[in-house]
Structure formats: C-alpha cells, structure tokens
Design an enzyme around this catalytic site. Structure first.
Site, PDB file in Angstrom:
ATOM      1  N   ILE A 178       0.545  -1.610  -0.111  1.00 30.54           N
ATOM      2  CA  ILE A 178       0.820   0.309   0.015  1.00 30.54           C
ATOM      3  C   ILE A 178       0.587   1.003   0.212  1.00 30.54           C
ATOM      4  CG2 ILE A 178      -1.942  -1.042   1.087  1.00 30.54           C
ATOM      5  CD1 ILE A 178      -1.235   0.093   3.545  1.00 30.54           C
ATOM      6  N   THR A 195      -6.973   0.918  16.288  1.00 27.05           N
ATOM      7  CA  THR A 195      -6.941   0.371  18.075  1.00 27.05           C
ATOM      8  C   THR A 195      -7.756   1.197  18.713  1.00 27.05           C
ATOM      9  OG1 THR A 195      -5.580  -0.626  19.428  1.00 27.05           O
ATOM     10  CG2 THR A 195      -4.385   1.375  17.479  1.00 27.05           C
ATOM     11  N   ASP A 196      -7.683   0.984  19.900  1.00 26.30           N
ATOM     12  CA  ASP A 196      -8.064   1.741  21.263  1.00 26.30           C
ATOM     13  C   ASP A 196      -6.397   2.207  21.750  1.00 26.30           C
ATOM     14  OD1 ASP A 196      -6.803  -0.506  22.271  1.00 26.30           O
ATOM     15  OD2 ASP A 196      -8.154  -1.332  23.772  1.00 26.30           O
ATOM     16  N   GLU A 197      -5.421   1.765  21.186  1.00 26.32           N
ATOM     17  CA  GLU A 197      -3.675   2.023  22.114  1.00 26.32           C
ATOM     18  C   GLU A 197      -4.184   4.144  21.737  1.00 26.32           C
ATOM     19  OE1 GLU A 197      -0.725  -0.068  21.292  1.00 26.32           O
ATOM     20  OE2 GLU A 197      -1.663  -1.594  21.356  1.00 26.32           O
ATOM     21  N   TYR A 206       4.115   2.794  17.418  1.00 27.60           N
ATOM     22  CA  TYR A 206       2.939   2.227  16.387  1.00 27.60           C
ATOM     23  C   TYR A 206       1.607   3.179  16.969  1.00 27.60           C
ATOM     24  CZ  TYR A 206      -1.506  -0.773  16.059  1.00 27.60           C
ATOM     25  OH  TYR A 206      -2.445  -0.891  16.297  1.00 27.60           O
ATOM     26  N   LYS A 251      -0.966   4.923  13.941  1.00 29.76           N
ATOM     27  CA  LYS A 251      -2.585   4.531  13.933  1.00 29.76           C
ATOM     28  C   LYS A 251      -3.257   5.731  14.590  1.00 29.76           C
ATOM     29  CE  LYS A 251      -4.193   1.320  13.056  1.00 29.76           C
ATOM     30  NZ  LYS A 251      -4.600   0.382  11.174  1.00 29.76           N
ATOM     31  N   ARG A 286      -5.135  -5.701  29.266  1.00 29.65           N
ATOM     32  CA  ARG A 286      -5.740  -5.400  28.639  1.00 29.65           C
ATOM     33  C   ARG A 286      -6.727  -5.723  28.235  1.00 29.65           C
ATOM     34  NH1 ARG A 286      -1.779  -2.056  28.448  1.00 29.65           N
ATOM     35  NH2 ARG A 286      -0.185  -2.106  27.013  1.00 29.65           N
ATOM     36  N   ASP A 330      10.987  -4.852  31.500  1.00 30.49           N
ATOM     37  CA  ASP A 330       9.750  -4.080  31.336  1.00 30.49           C
ATOM     38  C   ASP A 330       9.563  -2.946  29.828  1.00 30.49           C
ATOM     39  OD1 ASP A 330       6.136  -3.449  31.106  1.00 30.49           O
ATOM     40  OD2 ASP A 330       7.205  -2.018  33.199  1.00 30.49           O
TER      41      ASP A 330
HETATM   42  P1  NAD Z   1      -1.096  -8.359  11.312  1.00 28.03           P
HETATM   43  O1  NAD Z   1      -0.074  -7.764  11.938  1.00 28.03           O
HETATM   44  O2  NAD Z   1      -1.270  -9.971  12.138  1.00 28.03           O
HETATM   45  O3  NAD Z   1      -1.468  -8.219  10.162  1.00 28.03           O
HETATM   46  C1  NAD Z   1      -0.949  -6.802   9.088  1.00 28.03           C
HETATM   47  C2  NAD Z   1      -1.398  -7.586   7.480  1.00 28.03           C
HETATM   48  O4  NAD Z   1      -1.085  -6.488   6.918  1.00 28.03           O
HETATM   49  C3  NAD Z   1      -0.209  -8.313   7.237  1.00 28.03           C
HETATM   50  O5  NAD Z   1      -0.704  -9.410   6.459  1.00 28.03           O
HETATM   51  C4  NAD Z   1       1.055  -7.370   6.394  1.00 28.03           C
HETATM   52  O6  NAD Z   1       1.198  -8.651   4.953  1.00 28.03           O
HETATM   53  C5  NAD Z   1      -0.224  -6.646   5.756  1.00 28.03           C
HETATM   54  N1  NAD Z   1       0.820  -5.320   5.408  1.00 28.03           N
HETATM   55  C6  NAD Z   1       1.566  -4.792   5.932  1.00 28.03           C
HETATM   56  N2  NAD Z   1       2.089  -3.681   5.903  1.00 28.03           N
HETATM   57  C7  NAD Z   1       1.260  -3.221   4.321  1.00 28.03           C
HETATM   58  C8  NAD Z   1       2.045  -2.897   3.161  1.00 28.03           C
HETATM   59  N3  NAD Z   1       2.913  -2.154   3.507  1.00 28.03           N
HETATM   60  N4  NAD Z   1       0.708  -3.655   2.335  1.00 28.03           N
HETATM   61  C9  NAD Z   1       0.058  -4.228   2.058  1.00 28.03           C
HETATM   62  N5  NAD Z   1      -0.429  -5.146   2.812  1.00 28.03           N
HETATM   63  C10 NAD Z   1       0.171  -5.119   4.385  1.00 28.03           C
HETATM   64  O7  NAD Z   1      -2.215  -6.994  12.435  1.00 28.03           O
HETATM   65  P2  NAD Z   1      -3.390  -7.491  12.885  1.00 28.03           P
HETATM   66  O8  NAD Z   1      -2.761  -7.894  14.462  1.00 28.03           O
HETATM   67  O9  NAD Z   1      -4.139  -8.562  12.100  1.00 28.03           O
HETATM   68  O10 NAD Z   1      -4.660  -6.163  12.658  1.00 28.03           O
HETATM   69  C11 NAD Z   1      -5.156  -5.407  12.192  1.00 28.03           C
HETATM   70  C12 NAD Z   1      -5.392  -4.197  11.820  1.00 28.03           C
HETATM   71  O11 NAD Z   1      -6.281  -4.310  13.432  1.00 28.03           O
HETATM   72  C13 NAD Z   1      -4.248  -3.694  12.461  1.00 28.03           C
HETATM   73  O12 NAD Z   1      -4.831  -2.748  10.906  1.00 28.03           O
HETATM   74  C14 NAD Z   1      -4.390  -3.336  13.764  1.00 28.03           C
HETATM   75  O13 NAD Z   1      -3.804  -1.783  13.493  1.00 28.03           O
HETATM   76  C15 NAD Z   1      -5.309  -3.400  13.522  1.00 28.03           C
HETATM   77  N6  NAD Z   1      -6.297  -3.736  15.191  1.00 28.03           N
HETATM   78  C16 NAD Z   1      -4.954  -5.003  16.128  1.00 28.03           C
HETATM   79  C17 NAD Z   1      -5.674  -5.639  16.892  1.00 28.03           C
HETATM   80  C18 NAD Z   1      -4.748  -6.871  17.797  1.00 28.03           C
HETATM   81  O14 NAD Z   1      -5.505  -6.936  18.568  1.00 28.03           O
HETATM   82  N7  NAD Z   1      -4.296  -7.595  16.638  1.00 28.03           N
HETATM   83  C19 NAD Z   1      -6.665  -4.884  17.718  1.00 28.03           C
HETATM   84  C20 NAD Z   1      -6.931  -3.315  17.377  1.00 28.03           C
HETATM   85  C21 NAD Z   1      -6.994  -2.698  15.825  1.00 28.03           C
HETATM   86  O1  DAU Z   2      -5.114  -2.856  21.796  1.00 33.49           O
HETATM   87  C1  DAU Z   2      -5.302  -2.791  20.420  1.00 33.49           C
HETATM   88  C2  DAU Z   2      -3.887  -3.784  20.517  1.00 33.49           C
HETATM   89  O2  DAU Z   2      -3.850  -5.264  20.902  1.00 33.49           O
HETATM   90  C3  DAU Z   2      -3.339  -3.952  18.952  1.00 33.49           C
HETATM   91  O3  DAU Z   2      -4.094  -2.353  18.272  1.00 33.49           O
HETATM   92  C4  DAU Z   2      -2.160  -3.967  18.343  1.00 33.49           C
HETATM   93  O4  DAU Z   2      -1.768  -3.985  17.355  1.00 33.49           O
HETATM   94  C5  DAU Z   2      -1.799  -5.368  19.376  1.00 33.49           C
HETATM   95  O5  DAU Z   2      -0.260  -5.793  18.961  1.00 33.49           O
HETATM   96  C6  DAU Z   2      -2.310  -5.395  20.811  1.00 33.49           C
HETATM   97  O6  DAU Z   2      -1.194  -4.621  21.053  1.00 33.49           O
HETATM   98  P1  DAU Z   2      -0.406  -4.797  23.213  1.00 33.49           P
HETATM   99  O7  DAU Z   2       1.262  -4.688  22.874  1.00 33.49           O
HETATM  100  O8  DAU Z   2      -1.572  -5.070  23.705  1.00 33.49           O
HETATM  101  O9  DAU Z   2       0.243  -7.103  22.516  1.00 33.49           O
HETATM  102  P2  DAU Z   2       0.641  -7.664  22.812  1.00 33.49           P
HETATM  103  O10 DAU Z   2      -0.031  -8.792  22.859  1.00 33.49           O
HETATM  104  O11 DAU Z   2       2.238  -6.840  22.375  1.00 33.49           O
HETATM  105  O12 DAU Z   2       1.267  -6.986  24.026  1.00 33.49           O
HETATM  106  C7  DAU Z   2       0.112  -7.445  25.229  1.00 33.49           C
HETATM  107  C8  DAU Z   2       0.459  -6.528  27.064  1.00 33.49           C
HETATM  108  O13 DAU Z   2       1.458  -8.514  27.086  1.00 33.49           O
HETATM  109  C9  DAU Z   2       1.146  -6.000  26.967  1.00 33.49           C
HETATM  110  O14 DAU Z   2       0.897  -5.537  28.374  1.00 33.49           O
HETATM  111  C10 DAU Z   2       2.685  -6.082  26.939  1.00 33.49           C
HETATM  112  C11 DAU Z   2       2.840  -7.416  27.274  1.00 33.49           C
HETATM  113  N1  DAU Z   2       3.505  -8.701  26.960  1.00 33.49           N
HETATM  114  C12 DAU Z   2       4.153  -8.754  25.580  1.00 33.49           C
HETATM  115  C13 DAU Z   2       5.102  -9.845  24.971  1.00 33.49           C
HETATM  116  C14 DAU Z   2       4.755 -10.003  23.687  1.00 33.49           C
HETATM  117  C15 DAU Z   2       4.450  -9.804  27.569  1.00 33.49           C
HETATM  118  O15 DAU Z   2       4.135  -9.665  28.819  1.00 33.49           O
HETATM  119  N2  DAU Z   2       5.670 -10.134  27.260  1.00 33.49           N
HETATM  120  C16 DAU Z   2       5.783 -10.294  26.228  1.00 33.49           C
HETATM  121  O16 DAU Z   2       6.206 -11.088  25.303  1.00 33.49           O
END
Ligand code: NAD
Ligand code: DAU
Length: 351
Positions: free
Chosen positions: A62, A132-134, A157, A161, A221, A287
C-alpha cells in the site's frame, strides 16, 4: 456482484477472519484481498476459502502509490475495509520507520486512490478504517475509553495509527470521502502471529520455554475473540453511519499475569501436565519502554446503536484458542523457523 470490496491486510491475523466472514456470508460480494505478505501476512490463513468464486488475492504494497492507483482503476471497488498495518508495538519501538510508511503513507495512498476513482459518485461507497484503542493512550486503574476520548498515543505504533485516523477524518471533512472508523481492543484467537503475548506464551508453554512477562505483569488489557471482532466489523460496515466512530471491546479486562496464569491452567489440562507445571515457566523480564498501563473500552455505543455485543466468554475463548494452536502445530512451526528465530533472539536476549 452486488458489491466489490477491497480488504487490505487480509492475509494477517484479523484480516483473514474478516475476509472469511465476508466471503462466506456474502456470496454476492466480490472480495479482493490486498496484501503485501510481510512477515505477518500468511496465505495459509485463508486456505479454506482461497478457491471460492467471490475471492481474489492481489499482492501489493500500500506504500506504492502507483500500484495502488492501478488496482483501483482495474477493479473500481465500492468499498475498502482497511486493516493492512504494521501492528506490533515492540517492533515499533525497535524500528519505527516501517510503521510511518505503511500506517500513515499507506493509508494516505488508499484514500487518494479511493478519491480519484470514486469521487464522481460517493453514494453507497465506504472507506472503513480498522483502528485500535491504543490511539487513546493509557488509563489508570479506573475509567474507560469512549469514542470522544481525546487522542494521546504513546508508542510509535499508536502514534502512526492515530495519524492514520486523523487523515481518514480529514478526508471526510475536507473532501466528503464517506468514512467510518472503529477502534478495537486486544484481539486473541487462531492465526495470530506468535510475537503477540497469547500465541507466544502458548508456543513457549508447549515447548517448556520461559514465558516472558514484562515488568510485574500488572498491565491490563481488554481481550476480544477475533471472530467477534470480524462480526463487529461486518455490523459496522453494513449498519454504521458515515462519519462516525465505533469502539469495539470485549468487556473483559485481565492483568497480563492473571491472564497468563489462566492460560497455564488451560494448557496443563490440555497437555495432561501436573497442575502448576506451565505456571513454573513464568519469567519476569525487563519492561517494554513506555509500556501503556491499562486499556479498557466502553463499547455501549455499538451495542445500543447497532446491536453488536461480544458473544464468547473468555474462559471458553482461551480454551478454543489454545486447542487451535496445539492442533495446528505445522502452522506454528512454519512461522517460528527462519526469520522469526532472529526476531525472538533480538527481542528477548537482554531482558
Ligand atoms: P497483522 O500484523 O497480523 O497483519 C497485518 C497484515 O497487513 C499482514 O497480512 C501484512 O502482510 C499486511 N501488511 C503490512 N504492511 C503492508 C503493506 N505495506 N502493504 C500491504 N499489506 C501490508 O495485524 P492484525 O493484528 O491482524 O491487525 C490488523 C489491523 O487491526 C491493524 O490495522 C491493527 O492496527 C488493527 N488492530 C489490531 C488489534 C489486535 O489486537 N491485533 C486490535 C485493534 C486493532
Ligand atoms: O489494544 C489493541 C492493540 O493490541 C493492537 O492495536 C495491537 O496491534 C496489538 O498488537 C495489541 O497490542 P499490545 O501491545 O497490547 O499486545 P501484545 O500482545 O504485544 O502485548 C499484550 C500485553 O502483554 C502488553 O501489556 C505487553 C505484554 N507482553 C507482551 C509480550 C509480547 C508481555 O508481558 N510479554 C511479551 O512477551
């Protein structure tokens, strides 16, 4: 075909569940998955639907403006559901640049292409941004994020967003682009890349490796099962009002330590281990820099106005999730070989 929809990031964790939801539920829609296939994109996630008549995959970055305009000219979509992003907070701390390009420039390119191709008739068109809520920053012990909570992103990040959300609203306000944004809490479930807490912990528990918990494990979370998120996106896509924002959450807060203890109980049961075996792997490590303390979503607007609520209890969801990873070991092995090994060593070596 009733509608042609671009779903970006459809090979990723949430995107693959959204693609599946739309392909299976709406055979009259043409779903076009646009994905660069970064380390996080995996077409294995879509094996069950890849041969469906209403599904098409286009590999594209993209960030590449010309390629994106070309795809809009080729397909003239009615709608975009935009999920493609760099999504892992820890990676945004070690290498922020990719986040700026994909999450900000990539979103801008999609908005410009959408405007260029669709601006003569915006009626029945939609640009839906999955966020995202972040973006709201970090909460203390009490309170919830609502749709009007001021933005206060704290990691590269979440800052990227937040920027993309601002661009979406600016294109609505300035150019009349029909947009909707949803901001969701932490997702869990099948197909999540094992850099994120839950699949990483499941994989380490299975292999009797240390489970790294950042700091004291007291960060909180709000966890939502990924299929519930896909259903929420479907609901917002079909019933949401243009220009609006909807918060999506699980009403399901856990401190990281309590969550991992719960997961350890489930894993002991599934692996026939003596109770306490998996919990003995819990290891407190350095941390995360700037670690947000607590996220908690108030999703009452979505429930009251559009009738969505989470369907799955966490106790059930975490068991389904753990079973999925244990039953899909090939999926995990394919990921954790190669480059992942390098990432893991760099990320955890000095913690
Ligand atoms: P993910 O990292 O698992 O997947 C991201 C996808 O985007 C991958 O398939 C990757 O190949 C594609 N991508 C990355 N860069 C790209 C580029 N330049 N062009 C085209 N494709 C590209 O992410 P996810 O956890 O599935 O999150 C998806 C969306 O939801 C994100 O926008 C994230 O911010 C949002 N979101 C995630 C969470 C969560 O808990 N994972 C929560 C709230 C919102
Ligand atoms: O809140 C939504 C977000 O949730 C999304 O927008 C992000 O894409 C998604 O990655 C997620 O972010 P977090 O940072 O909350 O997720 P993560 O799984 O990385 O971490 C969850 C919590 O656990 C966070 O407080 C950090 C902690 N953590 C994470 C990892 C990877 C650990 O304690 N140990 C670890 O090894």
């Amino acid at each position: 075909m009733q509608k042609k929809i671009f779903i970006t990031g459809g090979a990723g964790f949430i995107g693959s569940h959204v693609v599946r939801q739309f392909v299976n539920k709406y055979p009259d829609y043409q779903i076009i998955n646009i994905d660069k296939l970064t380390y996080a994109g995996n077409l294995e996630n879509l094996k069950d639907i890849e041969n469906k008549k209403n599904y098409l995959f286009e590999r594209a970055d993209i960030v590449d403006e010309k390629v994106i305009i070309g795809l809009f000219e080729k397909h003239t979509p009615d709608a975009v559901i935009h999920l493609a992003a760099e999504s892992h907070v820890d990676r945004s701390i070690s290498n922020p640049t990719d986040f700026i390009f994909t999450n900000i420039v990539g979103t801008l390119n999609l908005l410009n292409a959408f405007r260029k191709i669709c601006s003569d008739k915006y009626e029945n068109k939609l640009f839906y941004h999955v966020s995202t809520d972040e973006v709201y920053g970090s909460l203390g012990d009490t309170g919830y994020f609502i749709e009007t909570t001021p933005y206060d992103p704290k990691s590269p990040y979440s800052a990227s967003k937040a920027s993309s959300d601002h661009l979406i609203r600016a294109y609505n306000h300035t150019f009349g682009v029909p947009v909707i944004i949803s901001n969701c809490s932490n997702n869990y479930g099948p197909n999540q890349f094992p850099e994120k807490l839950i699949p990483l912990a499941i994989n380490n528990i299975k292999n009797m490796k240390p489970i790294p918990i950042y700091g004291k494990g007291d960060n909180v979370r709000d966890w939502l099962y990924v299929v519930d998120h896909a259903v929420a996106i479907d609901t917002v896509f079909h019933k949401g009002k243009i220009g609006e924002t909807y918060n999506i959450g699980g009403n399901n807060e856990w401190s990281n330590l309590d969550l991992i203890k719960k997961l350890c109980e489930v894993m002991d049961k599934l692996l026939n281990r003596t109770p306490g075996t998996s919990a003995s792997l819990i290891t407190f490590v350095k941390d995360r820099a700037g670690h947000d303390f607590r996220y908690a979503i108030d999703c009452s607007k979505l429930t009251k106005e559009l009738g969505w609520k989470p369907s799955l209890q966490f106790e059930k969801g975490i068991e389904i999730t753990a079973k999925w990873y244990l039953n899909n070991q090939k999926w995990m092995e394919n990921i954790v070989s190669g480059d992942y090994q390098k990432y893991y060593e760099n990320q955890y070596v000095n913690r």
